[in-house]
Design a protein around this motif. Structure first.
Motif, PDB file in Angstrom:
ATOM      1  N   VAL A  69     -12.389  14.429  -9.878  1.00  0.00           N
ATOM      2  CA  VAL A  69     -11.745  13.130 -10.107  1.00  0.00           C
ATOM      3  C   VAL A  69     -10.311  13.161  -9.590  1.00  0.00           C
ATOM      4  N   GLN A  70      -9.604  14.262  -9.813  1.00  0.00           N
ATOM      5  CA  GLN A  70      -8.232  14.380  -9.323  1.00  0.00           C
ATOM      6  C   GLN A  70      -8.190  14.340  -7.801  1.00  0.00           C
ATOM      7  N   TYR A  76      -7.792   8.655  -2.525  1.00  0.00           N
ATOM      8  CA  TYR A  76      -7.572   7.210  -2.594  1.00  0.00           C
ATOM      9  C   TYR A  76      -6.095   6.868  -2.364  1.00  0.00           C
ATOM     10  N   GLY A  77      -5.200   7.653  -2.934  1.00  0.00           N
ATOM     11  CA  GLY A  77      -3.771   7.438  -2.726  1.00  0.00           C
ATOM     12  C   GLY A  77      -3.372   7.625  -1.271  1.00  0.00           C
ATOM     13  N   LEU A  80      -4.611   4.576   0.652  1.00  0.00           N
ATOM     14  CA  LEU A  80      -3.728   3.418   0.446  1.00  0.00           C
ATOM     15  C   LEU A  80      -2.422   3.568   1.217  1.00  0.00           C
ATOM     16  N   ALA A  81      -1.849   4.768   1.210  1.00  0.00           N
ATOM     17  CA  ALA A  81      -0.606   4.993   1.953  1.00  0.00           C
ATOM     18  C   ALA A  81      -0.820   4.766   3.446  1.00  0.00           C
ATOM     19  N   LEU A  82      -1.943   5.252   3.978  1.00  0.00           N
ATOM     20  CA  LEU A  82      -2.234   5.049   5.401  1.00  0.00           C
ATOM     21  C   LEU A  82      -2.430   3.574   5.730  1.00  0.00           C
TER      22      LEU A  82
END
Length: 99
Positions: A69-70, A76-77, A80-82
């Motif tokens: 999960v981590q 996912y982070g 989103l940044a990309l």
């Protein structure tokens, strides 16, 4: 991970590794005769390595039961940044062409 004396060995090693990469990036930027593009690639690569080092040494990503999960949250982070960075560059270059 602490050894038997309670000294945070992995934290100190992570900190020293981060410092080394930071100073290495600064030295490359200031003291080399490489092209601007090569310097940016090297500094970007060192930044990604340092981010990974800090995630594993300080944030303990590889520990615990929720490891998958981590890692999924990190992926996912990064996604989103990309999207934000690439989208911003795309929009800004499009505006520049129309002006």
């Amino acid at each position: 991970m602490h050894n038997k004396s309670g000294f945070p060995t992995t934290h100190v090693l992570g900190f020293l590794g981060s410092l080394l990469m930071t100073f290495l990036a600064g030295a490359i930027a200031l003291k080399t005769s490489l092209s601007f593009s090569a310097i940016m690639w090297i500094i970007g690569s060192l930044a990604l390595l340092q981010a990974g080092l800090q995630l594993f040494m300080f944030m303990h990503v590889n520990e615990g039961d929720a490891r998958k999960v981590q890692l999924l949250n990190i992926a996912y982070g990064v996604f989103l940044a990309l999207v934000i960075v690439v989208g911003t560059i795309w929009i800004m270059s499009g505006l520049h062409q129309h002006h």
